[in-house]
Design a protein around this motif. Structure first.
Motif, mmCIF file in Angstrom:
data_model
loop_
_atom_site.group_PDB
_atom_site.id
_atom_site.type_symbol
_atom_site.label_atom_id
_atom_site.label_comp_id
_atom_site.label_asym_id
_atom_site.label_seq_id
_atom_site.Cartn_x
_atom_site.Cartn_y
_atom_site.Cartn_z
ATOM 1 N N ILE A 255 -37.605 -4.304 3.989
ATOM 2 C CA ILE A 255 -38.085 -4.883 5.332
ATOM 3 C C ILE A 255 -36.547 -5.597 6.012
ATOM 4 O O ILE A 255 -35.912 -6.702 5.241
ATOM 5 N N ASN A 256 -36.438 -5.220 6.971
ATOM 6 C CA ASN A 256 -35.383 -6.368 7.242
ATOM 7 C C ASN A 256 -33.984 -6.569 6.830
ATOM 8 O O ASN A 256 -33.782 -8.114 6.856
ATOM 9 N N ILE A 257 -33.645 -5.385 6.617
ATOM 10 C CA ILE A 257 -31.803 -5.405 5.615
ATOM 11 C C ILE A 257 -31.168 -5.578 7.140
ATOM 12 O O ILE A 257 -30.876 -4.902 8.316
ATOM 13 N N PRO A 258 -29.995 -6.319 7.301
ATOM 14 C CA PRO A 258 -29.285 -6.435 8.712
ATOM 15 C C PRO A 258 -28.138 -5.022 8.297
ATOM 16 O O PRO A 258 -27.877 -4.705 7.413
ATOM 17 N N GLU A 259 -28.148 -4.842 10.060
ATOM 18 C CA GLU A 259 -27.153 -4.099 10.443
ATOM 19 C C GLU A 259 -25.737 -4.009 9.654
ATOM 20 O O GLU A 259 -25.282 -2.740 8.976
ATOM 21 N N ALA A 260 -25.623 -5.215 9.139
ATOM 22 C CA ALA A 260 -24.474 -5.629 9.016
ATOM 23 C C ALA A 260 -23.961 -5.220 7.852
ATOM 24 O O ALA A 260 -22.733 -5.227 6.906
ATOM 25 N N ALA A 261 -25.097 -4.821 6.491
ATOM 26 C CA ALA A 261 -25.337 -5.315 5.011
ATOM 27 C C ALA A 261 -25.275 -3.759 4.940
ATOM 28 O O ALA A 261 -26.136 -3.622 4.183
ATOM 29 N N LYS A 262 -23.964 -3.184 5.070
ATOM 30 C CA LYS A 262 -23.373 -1.903 4.723
ATOM 31 C C LYS A 262 -23.926 -1.607 3.394
ATOM 32 O O LYS A 262 -24.322 -0.594 2.810
ATOM 33 N N ASP A 263 -22.962 -2.336 1.995
ATOM 34 C CA ASP A 263 -23.692 -2.375 0.990
ATOM 35 C C ASP A 263 -24.950 -1.986 0.468
ATOM 36 O O ASP A 263 -25.357 -1.375 -0.349
ATOM 37 N N ILE A 264 -25.790 -2.873 1.225
ATOM 38 C CA ILE A 264 -27.313 -2.825 0.312
ATOM 39 C C ILE A 264 -27.912 -1.473 1.062
ATOM 40 O O ILE A 264 -28.486 -0.602 0.194
ATOM 41 N N ALA A 265 -27.445 -1.876 2.107
ATOM 42 C CA ALA A 265 -28.293 -0.084 2.435
ATOM 43 C C ALA A 265 -28.205 0.612 1.895
ATOM 44 O O ALA A 265 -28.792 2.072 1.792
#
Length: 286
Positions: A255-265
């Motif tokens: 949970i709470n993965i920053p929207e800007a963290a595209k690589d993680i997403a």
């Protein structure tokens, strides 16, 4: 005279806090039906509740509204974190959250510079209340859930070793981080829940090249990172699989993965996670 008594919560209110929490979140979009033992562990461990900064609204002897708070450093600022706000059915519409925050702010101003919280984006009623109180949106998080069976994931064992880690090695882990976590998953806050967290790392010789921290009982991934120079080699996938096989609940959550963290997403989606809900991070200047 108000029919409600507003006062700080106390340790001996925990049973009432649990009952009111279940009532308040009985229709919440995400299941929140914790047993008393898990609720107590969450309050005293993961949240590390500050009773003097947490307030309840009582109707007679019954707790009908609450705000649960913690205190810690967050992004280099002393911050109070709201780990739960609720009003039980039958007492909504009486501006209890506003009354609770009015009492809270009188106490909190000498303790911290701000208060932060997360709220599900579809909960427009709560967002409107928070904005009326003075909160503003400062961040956007995605929350993911694994809804598939994970197949075994292998690494070149001559090159990489999966081993137990520990909180004492946090300085090594932080060197791998590429994004900041939300308040509840910072290392400062995680220390209060370390006994319920499992630490696993990936090593290349004496060098730590990846890690994952998760709560085996619930399957919640708290933190993870892989050395930027060694991504796409299966390290992250192997670490997630380790969390999967060690967790009682196989529906892992991140949970709470920053929207800007595209690589993680992108990584989570590729592994098999789905974007379940989104949350706003909101901030109140004290």
């Amino acid at each position: 005279m108000s029919q409600y008594e507003i006062r700080p919560l106390q340790h001996n209110d925990l049973r009432q806090m649990h009952r009111s929490f279940l009532e308040a979140f009985s229709e919440y979009p995400v299941p929140m039906q914790l047993s008393y033992s898990l609720f107590k562990k969450r309050m005293l461990g993961k949240l590390n509740i500050r009773f003097d900064l947490s307030f309840g609204a009582f109707s007679g002897q019954k707790l009908v509204g609450f705000i649960f708070h913690s205190l810690n450093e967050y992004k280099d600022i002393t911050s109070i974190y709201n780990g739960g706000t609720g009003v039980i059915p039958g007492h909504r519409g009486n501006r209890l959250t506003r009354q609770l925050y009015l009492a809270f702010r009188e106490k909190a101003a000498t303790q911290a510079k701000r208060c932060v919280l997360e709220v599900i984006t579809v909960n427009e009623v709560a967002i409107n209340v928070y904005e009326e109180i003075g909160f503003r949106k400062v961040g956007f998080y995605n929350c993911y859930k694994l809804n598939k069976v994970l197949e075994p994931s292998n690494l070149n064992q001559d090159e990489f070793l999966i081993a137990c880690g520990s909180l004492s090695r946090k300085d090594l882990y932080q060197q791998l981080d590429s994004v900041e976590t939300s308040f509840s998953d910072t290392f400062d806050q995680l220390a209060y829940n370390a006994a319920s967290e499992t630490f696993v790392e990936c090593r290349n010789g004496d060098r730590v090249v990846g890690y994952i921290i998760f709560q085996a009982q619930s399957g919640r991934i708290t933190r993870m990172a892989v050395d930027a120079s060694l991504r796409r080699k299966g390290i992250g996938t192997r670490l997630v699989y380790e969390a999967y096989i060690q967790s009682g609940k196989k529906n892992l959550t991140a949970i709470n993965i920053p929207e800007a963290a595209k690589d993680i997403a992108g990584f989570l989606l590729n592994v098999g996670f789905e974007n379940q809900i989104d949350q706003w991070e909101m901030e109140l200047t004290l």
